[in-house]
Design an enzyme around this catalytic site. Structure first.
Site, PDB file in Angstrom:
ATOM      1  N   GLU A  94      -4.739   7.678  -2.601  1.00  0.00           N
ATOM      2  CA  GLU A  94      -5.412   6.467  -2.334  1.00  0.00           C
ATOM      3  C   GLU A  94      -5.548   5.499  -3.657  1.00  0.00           C
ATOM      4  OE1 GLU A  94      -5.711   4.774   0.813  1.00  0.00           O
ATOM      5  OE2 GLU A  94      -4.300   6.590   1.497  1.00  0.00           O
ATOM      6  N   HIS A 153       1.881   4.379  -2.729  1.00  0.00           N
ATOM      7  CA  HIS A 153       1.874   5.994  -2.547  1.00  0.00           C
ATOM      8  C   HIS A 153       3.155   6.539  -3.161  1.00  0.00           C
ATOM      9  CE1 HIS A 153      -1.748   6.729  -0.399  1.00  0.00           C
ATOM     10  NE2 HIS A 153      -1.366   6.055   0.413  1.00  0.00           N
ATOM     11  N   HIS A 162       1.094  -1.001   0.169  1.00  0.00           N
ATOM     12  CA  HIS A 162       0.051   0.167   0.086  1.00  0.00           C
ATOM     13  C   HIS A 162       0.857   1.332  -0.139  1.00  0.00           C
ATOM     14  CE1 HIS A 162      -3.549   2.586   1.283  1.00  0.00           C
ATOM     15  NE2 HIS A 162      -2.734   3.066   1.701  1.00  0.00           N
ATOM     16  N   GLU A 163       1.760   1.483   0.812  1.00  0.00           N
ATOM     17  CA  GLU A 163       2.683   2.659   1.028  1.00  0.00           C
ATOM     18  C   GLU A 163       3.616   2.708  -0.095  1.00  0.00           C
ATOM     19  OE1 GLU A 163       1.800   4.666   3.303  1.00  0.00           O
ATOM     20  OE2 GLU A 163       0.443   3.331   4.478  1.00  0.00           O
TER      21      GLU A 163
HETATM   22 ZN    ZN Z   1      -2.867   5.506   2.158  1.00  0.00          ZN
END
Ligand code: ZN
Length: 503
Positions: free
Chosen positions: A297, A271, A267-268
Site C-alpha cells: 500500500e 502496486h 493506485h493499481e
Molecule cells: Zn491497494
C-alpha cells in the site's frame, strides 16, 4: 528421503518452489479470468478445477517430504546464503501454520467463510446486520483461536496483525493512530469552516471509451511497460501478479466520474511497479512478490496521492486530460482540477474517501477489531460502536448499517487485522518521499515534467527489487531509518493548510 548433500537438498527446494509457483500461477489466471472475461455460468465447471488445484497446493506445502527437507536444510543453515535462509524461513512459517490448525477446523472455517461471503452481500444489500452477526461472531471466534495457534505468546490481535504486517503490534499502532488523529481532526475542523471546493465538473459525462484512452496514457506516464503489464475491467479494481514479467491491473469505469478510474489506475499502477521491478532471481520462489500489505500500500498510495494528487503532476498531465475531454473540461483550468481531486470532506464510505480523512476510516475499524478480538465488544454492539466512532472521528452521522459497518467485505472474508496496513502504507510513503528528496533533491521538478524515472528508480533500488527477501520492518528501516508517523502528519498538514489556506 535422505539427502546426500546440501546441493541435492537445494535442488529439491528449487523444484518444490517451482512446482508450487506453477500451480499458484494457474490458480491466479483462473481467478483473473473469473473476474474479467469468463461468462457468468463458467463458475460451475471452474469449481472442480479450483478445488483440485487448491488441494494439490495444500498437499504439497504440508507434505512430510517438505517437513524433512526443511529440517535437513535448517540443520545446515550456517552453510547457506541469506536468500536460502529467508526462503526456509518463509516456507517454515507456512508449513507450521498449516500444521498448527487442525484439519477439521481449517475445513470448517473455509466453509464458514464461503457462506459468510454470500450472507454478508445479502445483508449489506438489505441493510440487515442481524442476519450477518452470527457469522461474524464465528469468524471472530475462529480468528481468536487461530491467533493462539500462530503465536501463543502474543496477544491474539497482535498475532493477527502479524499475519499481514510482520512485526506490527498494538503498542505501535495505538501510538501511530493517536498521532494521526491529533493532527487530522483539527485540520478537518478548520476545513469545515472554509468554503467547499467545487468538484462538480468531475461528475460530468465522460465516455468510457475516452477514459480507456486516458488509462493507457496514465500507464505510459507511470512507466508501466505494456509488454508485461495488462489492464482489464472488474467491479472492484485490483492488481494480481504471476511473476515480474506478468502483472495485471484492473479498473472500473463510471461514465459520471472521471476521478474514480483515473486514480484507481494510478493506485493499481503503483502496486504493479513494485511487482515488475522485483529482481528476476526471486521468480518461482516463495520470495517472489511484494513482502507485505503495508509495504504494498505504501507503493500504490505513493503514486496515487503523493505523486498523483500533487500540483506538479496535475500540471504535467492536465493538457493531455483536457485533450481527451475538451468539451467536458472547457471551463476548467489546471488549478481547479488540482483542487477538485484533493477536496477533503468527511464521509461515510472508506473507499470513496479523500487523502486527508482516509486514515480515520481505518482507525474506526482498528478500534472495533481490537475490541472484538479482546472480547471487550460483542458483535451485536458493533453497529452502535461503529456509528459512535464515526461521529467522534469524522463528525458524520451514519444513517444505516449498509453505509456503516456492513460496507467492507474484509470481515466476511475472515480478514481481521488487515485494515491497519492501509494507513501504515500511507505513512510509510510519506517517509519515503522525505528520504528520496534527501538523496535526489527536488523530485517534484521531475514530476512537473511528467518524468517519474528517478523516483521509480529510487523505489526500485530501495524497495521493489527485494521482493519478499527482507522482512517489512527491516526493508523499511534500511531504506528510511526508524518509522516515524510525523513525516505523514507533516505532509498532510502542509498540503491541506496550503490547499485550504488555513493559516
Ligand atoms: Zn491497494
Amino acid at each position: 528421503m535422505q539427502y546426500e548433500s546440501i546441493a541435492q537438498a537445494l535442488e529439491a527446494l528449487d523444484r518444490t518452489q517451482k512446482t508450487e509457483a506453477a500451480y499458484n500461477h494457474a490458480m491466479g489466471v483462473l481467478y483473473l479470468d473469473a473476474a474479467t472475461a469468463a461468462p457468468k455460468g463458467s463458475y460451475i465447471g471452474r469449481g472442480n478445477t479450483m478445488e483440485v488445484l487448491s488441494r494439490v497446493i495444500y498437499d504439497l506445502s504440508t507434505s512430510p517430504e517438505r517437513g524433512e527437507l526443511l529440517s535437513y536444510l535448517e540443520s545446515h543453515a550456517q552453510e547457506l546464503d541469506p536468500v536460502r535462509v529467508r526462503q526456509l524461513e518463509v516456507i517454515r512459517k507456512d508449513y507450521d501454520r498449516s500444521h498448527k490448525i487442525p484439519a477439521e477446523e481449517f475445513v470448517a472455517y473455509q466453509v464458514l467463510l464461503n457462506d459468510a461471503g454470500a450472507v454478508w452481500e445479502k445483508a449489506k444489500n438489505e441493510n440487515d446486520f442481524p442476519s450477518f452477526a452470527p457469522y461474524l461472531e464465528k469468524i471472530v471466534d475462529y480468528n481468536r483461536k487461530f491467533a493462539g495457534y500462530f503465536n501463543p505468546e502474543m496477544a491474539p490481535y497482535d498475532a493477527l496483525l502479524n499475519e499481514y504486517e510482520e512485526g506490527m503490534n498494538m503498542v505501535t499502532l495505538d501510538a501511530f493512530f493517536s498521532q494521526l488523529r491529533n493532527a487530522i481532526v483539527p485540520l478537518i475542523e478548520k476545513i469545515s469552516g472554509k468554503p467547499p471546493i467545487d468538484d462538480s465538473f468531475l461528475r460530468r459525462t465522460y465516455p468510457v471509451e475516452q477514459q480507456r484512452r486516458l488509462s493507457d496514457y496514465l500507464m505510459k506516464t507511470l512507466g508501466l511497460d505494456r509488454n508485461y503489464c495488462g489492464i482489464a475491467e472488474t467491479e472492484h479494481p485490483f492488481t494480481t501478479n504471476f511473476n515480474n514479467k506478468d502483472v495485471r491491473i484492473t479498473t472500473h469505469y463510471y461514465e459520471n466520474s472521471l476521478a474514480s478510474s483515473m486514480y484507481s489506475v494510478i493506485h493499481e499502477g503503483g502496486h504493479a511497479l513494485y511487482e515488475l521491478n522485483a529482481d528476476d532471481q526471486y521468480n518461482a520462489t516463495v520470495l517472489s512478490g511484494g513482502v507485505s500489505m503495508g509495504i504494498h500500500e505504501s507503493q500504490s498510495r505513493f503514486y496515487e496521492n503523493i505523486i498523483g494528487r500533487s500540483r506538479p503532476f496535475i500540471h504535467a498531465i492536465f493538457p493531455s486530460i483536457k485533450s481527451f475531454f475538451p468539451e467536458q473540461l472547457q471551463d476548467v483550468d489546471e488549478e481547479m482540477f488540482y483542487r477538485a481531486v484533493n477536496k477533503a470532506q468527511p464521509s461515510l464510505i472508506r473507499t470513496e474517501s479523500d487523502e486527508l480523512t482516509y486514515s480515520l476510516h481505518i482507525m474506526v475499524r482498528y478500534e472495533i477489531e481490537k475490541q472484538l478480538i479482546s472480547g471487550a465488544l460483542s458483535v451485536s454492539d458493533v453497529p452502535a460502536r461503529w456509528n459512535e466512532l464515526y461521529r467522534e472521528y469524522l463528525g458524520v452521522e451514519v444513517p444505516n448499517d449498509r453505509q456503516g459497518c456492513l460496507q467492507d467485505s474484509h470481515w466476511s472474508g475472515g480478514s481481521i487485522g488487515y485494515f491497519p496496513s492501509y494507513a501504515l502504507g500511507s505513512a510509510y510513503g510519506a517517509q519515503m518521499l522525505c528520504c528520496m528528496q534527501q538523496e535526489l533533491g527536488d523530485i517534484y521538478a521531475d514530476v512537473a515534467k511528467g518524468d517519474l524515472s528517478r523516483i521509480t528508480g529510487w523505489l526500485k533500488a530501495h524497495i521493489h527489487k527485494y521482493a519478499s527477501f527482507k522482512k517489512p520492518g527491516v526493508l523499511f528501516a534500511e531504506a528510511c531509518g526508524k518509522f516515524d508517523p510525523k513525516y505523514y502528519t507533516d505532509y498532510l498538514t502542509k498540503k491541506f493548510t496550503a490547499l485550504y489556506q488555513l493559516d
